[in-house]
Design a protein around this motif. Structure first.
Motif, PDB file in Angstrom:
ATOM      1  N   PRO A 119       0.811  -1.227   0.000  1.00 42.23           N
ATOM      2  CA  PRO A 119       0.000   0.000   0.000  1.00 42.23           C
ATOM      3  C   PRO A 119       0.841   1.273   0.000  1.00 42.23           C
ATOM      4  N   GLU A 120       2.089   1.210   0.503  1.00 45.04           N
ATOM      5  CA  GLU A 120       2.943   2.407   0.544  1.00 45.04           C
ATOM      6  C   GLU A 120       3.731   2.615  -0.747  1.00 45.04           C
ATOM      7  N   THR A 121       3.454   1.848  -1.779  1.00 41.32           N
ATOM      8  CA  THR A 121       4.135   2.019  -3.058  1.00 41.32           C
ATOM      9  C   THR A 121       3.819   3.402  -3.644  1.00 41.32           C
ATOM     10  N   PRO A 122       4.842   4.153  -4.078  1.00 43.48           N
ATOM     11  CA  PRO A 122       4.601   5.498  -4.640  1.00 43.48           C
ATOM     12  C   PRO A 122       3.716   5.454  -5.885  1.00 43.48           C
TER      13      PRO A 122
ATOM     14  N   THR B 217       0.513  13.335  -6.294  1.00 43.02           N
ATOM     15  CA  THR B 217       1.465  12.343  -5.797  1.00 43.02           C
ATOM     16  C   THR B 217       0.921  11.741  -4.511  1.00 43.02           C
ATOM     17  N   ALA B 218       0.942  10.408  -4.443  1.00 46.63           N
ATOM     18  CA  ALA B 218       0.411   9.714  -3.267  1.00 46.63           C
ATOM     19  C   ALA B 218       1.039   8.327  -3.213  1.00 46.63           C
ATOM     20  N   THR B 219       0.361   7.415  -2.543  1.00 45.92           N
ATOM     21  CA  THR B 219       0.716   6.001  -2.564  1.00 45.92           C
ATOM     22  C   THR B 219      -0.532   5.220  -2.968  1.00 45.92           C
ATOM     23  N   LEU B 220      -0.352   3.931  -3.231  1.00 43.59           N
ATOM     24  CA  LEU B 220      -1.510   3.116  -3.592  1.00 43.59           C
ATOM     25  C   LEU B 220      -2.573   3.147  -2.490  1.00 43.59           C
TER      26      LEU B 220
ATOM     27  N   ILE C  76      -2.982   9.162 -16.660  1.00 43.19           N
ATOM     28  CA  ILE C  76      -1.869   8.211 -16.647  1.00 43.19           C
ATOM     29  C   ILE C  76      -1.379   8.097 -15.215  1.00 43.19           C
ATOM     30  N   ALA C  77      -1.366   6.869 -14.705  1.00 44.86           N
ATOM     31  CA  ALA C  77      -0.864   6.610 -13.362  1.00 44.86           C
ATOM     32  C   ALA C  77       0.459   5.863 -13.463  1.00 44.86           C
ATOM     33  N   VAL C  78       1.464   6.328 -12.723  1.00 44.68           N
ATOM     34  CA  VAL C  78       2.768   5.667 -12.697  1.00 44.68           C
ATOM     35  C   VAL C  78       2.982   5.111 -11.294  1.00 44.68           C
ATOM     36  N   VAL C  79       3.226   3.793 -11.225  1.00 47.88           N
ATOM     37  CA  VAL C  79       3.320   3.093  -9.949  1.00 47.88           C
ATOM     38  C   VAL C  79       4.666   2.389  -9.874  1.00 47.88           C
ATOM     39  N   GLY C  80       5.328   2.479  -8.716  1.00 44.71           N
ATOM     40  CA  GLY C  80       6.553   1.711  -8.539  1.00 44.71           C
ATOM     41  C   GLY C  80       7.499   2.324  -7.548  1.00 44.71           C
TER      42      GLY C  80
END
Length: 553
Positions: free
Chosen positions: A202-205, A221-224, A247-251
């Protein structure tokens, strides 16, 4: 011959009179991201079939007579083009022997609908080519300041949330790859849930960008685990715009923490500012381009209309005098003066060759540019201040030994000041001061624009003369007090203050481009102060009282 030129020639030779389709990637939304090959293809098209989201991006590069059977929707962000209808239109035109450009958002290679259309063309034997574009999933993160890879060589996965299945979410959830998700604003929270369920922490940027690569761009900007609350706190959701693409960028390695240093686009000094330019579109073109380079959204509102002189005989005699050798010099003090003389030349069947043997002066860069477009290179442009005074500083005195003729032709507006005439006479020249055009107050702008001016819908207004102040207030009303007022000089500022306006920005020189620079400096300072104070960076129009904003939005 360039490779693209050779390609064009080969294409025309191969297809001849038969039609063909060019599948063209129009990029994410910024018109500047079109490739050179895309611009060439658009200029050759007989028919343009474009996704509504990029219609405005590509239409300006198509020739005047191009057929556009699929036009822009009222709201391109929520009204995607019907893929079947677009394909049918493109293929029907190609069957009729037309050169068709089928423009899609982003890149055709990442567009499943475009791939199906290509297969349909192949099945019918319709020749086609592909012009790649900047993929939305790549271009938007770049504009948001979110690199997709770093020095550790992170894997990158691209997902379309509309077609992703449970297996897809499980695979990316279990990996440590950077994930770029194409989705909608209202679906971001559910996408985050799918990734957490698939194994991501859940804390993934996470960054989410809407309207990417345009001046409407916004990034959160947040986390999952926190994105739902972030969007709610920002009053983004719930919203009637929830269906817009994002567009969402996760990682873990998506560099979200570094975004404040990398967000080059959204940190432009006037990013998103609605700037009113009270000039005609032709006059404001280069100024508007400069404002766009600072991230602003310029809106041209003419305050002056140009009309022919009431009695054209004086102008006609002066133009004939040019041809017969009456003048040593001709001085142009505005783009409108160049236009007036050019139109009179065309009326008589003359061209730039009629200036042979005559010295030409231009009051500034824009006037000089208009002359060059006419085919005339000015002999004199002020080296300092771009004004009548600046022109006089560099103007040579009349010398009976070196100057065979002592007369100057000065075509100008009916309301022009006498500064230049008086100065030339003092230098020993005779002046034919001729009214080449009249300036009259323009018609009022649309009601929506007038309401935005009075209600604070504009973040700034650029006043380039006292007459623009008087005329804008006369035809549209006084700008709201939250609007930043920028003036080209002391005289213009004095007129603005006489009309009850607070002057916030003054150009250091009487130049429209220096005025735009001064406004950008003002915006940059304002932004820096907000960041230093830990405050959210807001445009001036966002500081309107809630009651006024609701009434005028």
């Amino acid at each position: 011959m360039s490779p693209t030129t050779a390609h064009n020639s080969t294409t025309q030779h191969l297809y001849g009179a038969h039609g063909h389709v060019t599948f063209l990637g129009a990029g994410p939304g910024d018109p500047g991201l079109l490739t050179l090959r895309a611009v060439e293809a658009l200029a050759q098209a007989d028919v343009l079939v474009a996704d509504p989201q990029v219609y405005d991006v590509v239409r300006t590069h198509a020739r005047a007579g191009v057929d556009t059977p699929l036009r822009k929707a009222d709201d391109a962000s929520t009204s995607p083009a019907p893929a079947g209808g677009a394909a049918d239109l493109a293929m029907a035109a190609a069957r009729a022997g037309k050169r068709v450009v089928r423009a899609v958002t982003g890149d055709p290679g990442l567009d499943a609908d475009a791939a199906r259309e290509m297969l349909a063309c192949a099945a019918e034997g319709i020749p086609f080519e592909v012009v790649p574009g900047i993929a939305t999933a790549v271009g938007v993160p770049a504009y948001a300041g979110v690199p997709l890879r770093n020095g550790h060589g992170t894997d990158v996965r691209f997902i379309d949330a509309r077609t992703a299945d449970e297996r897809c979410w499980t695979e990316v959830g279990a990996s440590d790859a950077t994930v770029v998700v194409s989705t909608t604003l209202e679906s971001v929270v559910s996408v985050s849930g799918e990734l957490v369920a698939g194994g991501r922490k859940p804390e993934t940027p996470l960054t989410v960008t809407a309207a990417g690569t345009t001046t409407r761009q916004r990034t959160w900007t947040a986390t999952l685990g926190t994105i739902g609350q972030v969007l709610k706190s920002a009053k983004v959701l719930p919203s009637s715009d929830g269906g817009q693409s994002v567009i969402a960028v996760v990682g873990e390695r998506s560099a979200a923490a570094e975004r404040p240093q990398l967000a080059w686009f959204e940190s432009k000094p006037l990013f998103g500012w609605q700037v009113l330019v009270p000039r005609t579109k032709e006059q404001a073109e280069s100024l508007s381009d400069q404002l766009r380079s600072y991230g602003a959204v310029p809106a041209e509102v003419p305050t002056i209309a140009v009309e022919p002189p009431r009695t054209p005989q004086q102008m006609e005699r002066a133009v004939k005098g040019l041809v017969t050798g009456r003048y040593e010099w001709i001085a142009f003090t505005s783009v409108n003066a160049v236009k007036a003389v050019r139109e009179k030349f065309e009326e008589y069947g003359l061209d730039a060759r009629a200036f042979a043997g005559i010295k030409v002066a231009a009051v500034g860069e824009q006037t000089a540019k208009a002359l060059v477009e006419f085919g005339v290179k000015p002999d004199l442009v002020p080296s300092g201040e771009q004004s009548a005074a600046g022109l006089l500083d560099d103007w040579p005195p009349y010398d009976p030994v070196f100057d065979p003729i002592d007369r100057v032709f000065l075509p100008r507006a009916d309301i022009a000041t006498e500064t230049l005439v008086a100065g030339l006479i003092e230098l020993g020249w005779e002046v034919d001061d001729v009214t080449a055009y009249r300036t009259v107050r323009a018609s009022p702008p649309p009601a929506e624009t007038r309401e935005a001016i009075k209600g604070g819908g504009f973040d700034a207004v650029l006043f380039t003369s006292s007459s623009t102040v008087r005329n804008l207030v006369g035809i549209a009303g006084k700008p709201h007090n939250v609007t930043v007022i920028a003036c080209i000089g002391p005289a213009t500022a004095k007129t603005a203050e006489e009309h009850g306006l607070r002057v916030d920005v003054m150009s250091p020189e009487p130049s429209v481009h220096k005025l735009a620079e001064a406004l950008a400096d003002f915006g940059a300072k304002r932004r820096a102060e907000a960041v230093a104070a830990g405050d959210a960076v807001k445009r001036p129009s966002e500081k309107r009282p809630a009651r006024r904003r609701a009434r005028t939005s």
